[in-house]
Design a protein around this motif. Sequence first.
Motif, PDB file in Angstrom:
ATOM      1  N   ILE A   1      -1.517   4.457   2.453  1.00  0.00           N
ATOM      2  CA  ILE A   1      -1.461   5.065   1.121  1.00  0.00           C
ATOM      3  C   ILE A   1      -0.502   4.240   0.280  1.00  0.00           C
ATOM      4  O   ILE A   1       0.697   4.145   0.580  1.00  0.00           O
ATOM      5  N   GLU A   2      -1.022   3.617  -0.774  1.00  0.00           N
ATOM      6  CA  GLU A   2      -0.228   2.721  -1.614  1.00  0.00           C
ATOM      7  C   GLU A   2       0.632   3.505  -2.606  1.00  0.00           C
ATOM      8  O   GLU A   2       0.493   4.729  -2.745  1.00  0.00           O
ATOM      9  N   THR A   3       1.514   2.809  -3.304  1.00  0.00           N
ATOM     10  CA  THR A   3       2.453   3.482  -4.209  1.00  0.00           C
ATOM     11  C   THR A   3       1.753   4.254  -5.315  1.00  0.00           C
ATOM     12  O   THR A   3       2.306   5.225  -5.836  1.00  0.00           O
ATOM     13  N   ASP A   4       0.545   3.831  -5.697  1.00  0.00           N
ATOM     14  CA  ASP A   4      -0.185   4.551  -6.739  1.00  0.00           C
ATOM     15  C   ASP A   4      -1.105   5.623  -6.171  1.00  0.00           C
ATOM     16  O   ASP A   4      -1.846   6.261  -6.917  1.00  0.00           O
ATOM     17  N   GLY A   5      -1.095   5.796  -4.849  1.00  0.00           N
ATOM     18  CA  GLY A   5      -1.943   6.796  -4.220  1.00  0.00           C
ATOM     19  C   GLY A   5      -3.273   6.271  -3.724  1.00  0.00           C
ATOM     20  O   GLY A   5      -4.066   7.030  -3.159  1.00  0.00           O
ATOM     21  N   SER A   6      -3.539   4.963  -3.899  1.00  0.00           N
ATOM     22  CA  SER A   6      -4.783   4.385  -3.401  1.00  0.00           C
ATOM     23  C   SER A   6      -4.809   4.430  -1.875  1.00  0.00           C
ATOM     24  O   SER A   6      -3.780   4.250  -1.217  1.00  0.00           O
ATOM     25  N   LEU A   7      -5.995   4.673  -1.322  1.00  0.00           N
ATOM     26  CA  LEU A   7      -6.186   4.651   0.126  1.00  0.00           C
ATOM     27  C   LEU A   7      -6.716   3.278   0.530  1.00  0.00           C
ATOM     28  O   LEU A   7      -7.646   2.754  -0.100  1.00  0.00           O
ATOM     29  N   GLU A   8      -6.143   2.719   1.568  1.00  0.00           N
ATOM     30  CA  GLU A   8      -6.555   1.396   2.010  1.00  0.00           C
ATOM     31  C   GLU A   8      -6.593   1.315   3.532  1.00  0.00           C
ATOM     32  O   GLU A   8      -6.023   2.148   4.231  1.00  0.00           O
ATOM     33  N   GLN A   9      -7.280   0.293   4.035  1.00  0.00           N
ATOM     34  CA  GLN A   9      -7.239  -0.029   5.454  1.00  0.00           C
ATOM     35  C   GLN A   9      -5.903  -0.693   5.772  1.00  0.00           C
ATOM     36  O   GLN A   9      -5.077  -0.934   4.883  1.00  0.00           O
ATOM     37  N   ILE A  10      -5.705  -1.037   7.055  1.00  0.00           N
ATOM     38  CA  ILE A  10      -4.474  -1.718   7.441  1.00  0.00           C
ATOM     39  C   ILE A  10      -4.295  -2.965   6.571  1.00  0.00           C
ATOM     40  O   ILE A  10      -5.230  -3.718   6.337  1.00  0.00           O
ATOM     41  N   ASP A  11      -3.060  -3.151   6.077  1.00  0.00           N
ATOM     42  CA  ASP A  11      -2.887  -4.148   5.029  1.00  0.00           C
ATOM     43  C   ASP A  11      -2.837  -5.583   5.528  1.00  0.00           C
ATOM     44  O   ASP A  11      -2.802  -6.512   4.723  1.00  0.00           O
ATOM     45  N   SER A  12      -2.896  -5.807   6.847  1.00  0.00           N
ATOM     46  CA  SER A  12      -3.033  -7.177   7.335  1.00  0.00           C
ATOM     47  C   SER A  12      -4.336  -7.800   6.842  1.00  0.00           C
ATOM     48  O   SER A  12      -4.458  -9.030   6.756  1.00  0.00           O
ATOM     49  N   LEU A  13      -5.321  -6.958   6.477  1.00  0.00           N
ATOM     50  CA  LEU A  13      -6.582  -7.467   5.955  1.00  0.00           C
ATOM     51  C   LEU A  13      -6.409  -8.217   4.647  1.00  0.00           C
ATOM     52  O   LEU A  13      -7.259  -9.034   4.267  1.00  0.00           O
ATOM     53  N   LYS A  14      -5.312  -7.988   3.952  1.00  0.00           N
ATOM     54  CA  LYS A  14      -5.079  -8.700   2.700  1.00  0.00           C
ATOM     55  C   LYS A  14      -4.900 -10.192   2.921  1.00  0.00           C
ATOM     56  O   LYS A  14      -4.990 -10.979   1.980  1.00  0.00           O
ATOM     57  N   SER A  15      -4.649 -10.586   4.173  1.00  0.00           N
ATOM     58  CA  SER A  15      -4.544 -12.003   4.483  1.00  0.00           C
ATOM     59  C   SER A  15      -5.910 -12.683   4.500  1.00  0.00           C
ATOM     60  O   SER A  15      -5.993 -13.916   4.491  1.00  0.00           O
ATOM     61  N   ALA A  16      -6.992 -11.893   4.529  1.00  0.00           N
ATOM     62  CA  ALA A  16      -8.342 -12.456   4.583  1.00  0.00           C
ATOM     63  C   ALA A  16      -8.808 -12.891   3.191  1.00  0.00           C
ATOM     64  O   ALA A  16      -9.174 -14.047   2.971  1.00  0.00           O
ATOM     65  N   TYR A  17      -8.807 -11.955   2.252  1.00  0.00           N
ATOM     66  CA  TYR A  17      -9.200 -12.271   0.871  1.00  0.00           C
ATOM     67  C   TYR A  17      -8.750 -11.119  -0.021  1.00  0.00           C
ATOM     68  O   TYR A  17      -8.542  -9.991   0.462  1.00  0.00           O
ATOM     69  N   PRO A  18      -8.557 -11.359  -1.314  1.00  0.00           N
ATOM     70  CA  PRO A  18      -8.117 -10.292  -2.216  1.00  0.00           C
ATOM     71  C   PRO A  18      -9.082  -9.116  -2.207  1.00  0.00           C
ATOM     72  O   PRO A  18     -10.294  -9.287  -2.324  1.00  0.00           O
ATOM     73  N   GLY A  19      -8.532  -7.913  -2.027  1.00  0.00           N
ATOM     74  CA  GLY A  19      -9.340  -6.705  -2.038  1.00  0.00           C
ATOM     75  C   GLY A  19      -9.940  -6.334  -0.699  1.00  0.00           C
ATOM     76  O   GLY A  19     -10.660  -5.333  -0.608  1.00  0.00           O
ATOM     77  N   ALA A  20      -9.635  -7.095   0.360  1.00  0.00           N
ATOM     78  CA  ALA A  20     -10.258  -6.824   1.659  1.00  0.00           C
ATOM     79  C   ALA A  20      -9.874  -5.463   2.221  1.00  0.00           C
ATOM     80  O   ALA A  20     -10.641  -4.864   2.975  1.00  0.00           O
ATOM     81  N   ALA A  21      -8.687  -4.962   1.873  1.00  0.00           N
ATOM     82  CA  ALA A  21      -8.225  -3.684   2.416  1.00  0.00           C
ATOM     83  C   ALA A  21      -8.641  -2.485   1.566  1.00  0.00           C
ATOM     84  O   ALA A  21      -8.509  -1.339   1.997  1.00  0.00           O
ATOM     85  N   ALA A  22      -9.132  -2.727   0.364  1.00  0.00           N
ATOM     86  CA  ALA A  22      -9.412  -1.644  -0.584  1.00  0.00           C
ATOM     87  C   ALA A  22     -10.585  -0.781  -0.130  1.00  0.00           C
ATOM     88  O   ALA A  22     -11.558  -1.273   0.449  1.00  0.00           O
ATOM     89  N   LEU A  23     -10.478   0.510  -0.408  1.00  0.00           N
ATOM     90  CA  LEU A  23     -11.545   1.462  -0.087  1.00  0.00           C
ATOM     91  C   LEU A  23     -12.135   2.127  -1.329  1.00  0.00           C
ATOM     92  O   LEU A  23     -13.156   2.809  -1.232  1.00  0.00           O
ATOM     93  N   GLY A  24     -11.490   1.967  -2.472  1.00  0.00           N
ATOM     94  CA  GLY A  24     -11.976   2.613  -3.689  1.00  0.00           C
ATOM     95  C   GLY A  24     -11.733   4.109  -3.719  1.00  0.00           C
ATOM     96  O   GLY A  24     -12.421   4.841  -4.439  1.00  0.00           O
TER      97      GLY A  24
END
Length: 385
Positions: free
Chosen positions: A278-301
Motif C-alpha cells: 500500500i503506497e503513500t497515496d493509498g495505491s495497491l501494488e505488487q511487491i515493489d522489487s518488480l519496479k526494477s523490471a520496468y516502470p509501472g510493473a508493480a501497479a494494479l490500478g
Amino acid sequence: MNQLTAQTVVPFNEFVLKVHSRCNLACDYCYLYQSGDDSWRGRPRVMSDEVVARAADRMAEHARTFALDRMHVVLHGGEPLLVGPAVIERIADRVSSALPTSTALSLGVQTNGTLLDARFLDIFSRWGIKVGVSLDGTDADHDGHRRHHHGGGSITRLADGLALLTQPATRHLFSGLLCTIDVTHDPLDTYRALVRHQPPVVDFLLPHGNWTRRPPHRGASSRETPYADWLLKIFEHWFDAPERRTGVRLFESIMGLLLGDDVATDSVGQAPCRTLVIETDGSLEQIDSLKSAYPGAAALGLNVHDHPLRAALSHPAIVAGQNGPTALAAECRACPIVRICGGGMLAHRYRAGHGFSNPSVYGPDLWKIIHHIRGRMLGALGESP
C-alpha cells in the motif's frame, strides 16, 4: 503474464505500508530510485492519517472476510523512520485498533538504521515492532554503496543505531539484517562483519536485475556462477561451524524445501504470494522489487479509497503470482528442482517483449546453490549425493 483463473487465490496476510516515499540515503543499487520507475515522484512524501485510517479499515475488512488468524504489517519506504516516532505510533495504534480481536497482529519496520534512536526504540518496544536493518558487510564495503545524498558514507550513523537496538533491553526487537550481495567483496569478510552484531537471521539479497537489464557480473554464459560461488563460500563456513552464529534465510529455506517443507519466500519455493503493498497515496501494488523490471510493473490500478483489498486477488498479475508452477516458463516447469527453486524471484525473470514467463536470470546460480546444499545435506546423513 499469462491470463490464469482466480480459483486458486489465497488471501493476503502480509501488508507493506509505504509510510514515506523518500529516503535519506542514495544507494547506488536501489531498485526504487535507480531503476527508471519514477512513480514515487508523484506520490505524497508521507502517508496521511486519512490514508492510514482507510488502509487500516481495509485490512480489517480483509481479515474479517477471510477469517485471518494472523496478519503481518511492515512499515517501509523509502526510509520509514523519516516520518518520525509520533507518526509511527499513530500508525501502529490505528492498525492495531482496527483489526478484529481474532486476528493476531505482528508489526515490523525495515530501515537503513541511520535514524534509529531511543525515541523510536521506545515506540517499537511499546508496540512490539520488530526491526530489520540493511547492512552491506564491512564498513568500507557498506559505505561504497550506501551513501548519503551529499556523498558521505552512512556506516557511522548506522553503527550507532545498531548499538542501541542490540542493547539487552531492546535486542528482542532485532529481526535481522539484509545484505545486498556484491561479488567483488570478500564473502567471509562480509559474513563476519554481519554476524558481529549477532542478528537472529541474515538475508543475502541478489541485486535486482533481469534478462534485459542484467545484474552486475551476471553474464550470458550459463557456465559462470559468480553469485553461487560467492554464497557457497559463506555456506561452507556456516554449515561446518561448530555453532552457527546466525540463521541465513536463503540456506535455511532451501534446506527446508529439500526436506519437504512448504517454505514461503519471494526467492525460492512455490508458495503463493500473499503480500500486498500500500503506497503513500493509498495505491495497491505488487511487491515493489518488480519496479526494477520496468516502470509501472508493480501497479494494479487499485487503491484503498475505492477498492476492497480482495479486489487485488482477481488481478491477473496477482493470480499468476499465486498459481505457482502454472505461471512459470515451460523450461522451469520441466526442471527437476522446480519445487525448490520456484523459478526464482519474479522480478529476475523479466525479459522485454516476453514478460515474466522466463527462467530467472540467476538460474545457473540457483541450480548450483541448490545442488551443492543437497549434496552437503546428504553427506551429513552419510548418503551419496
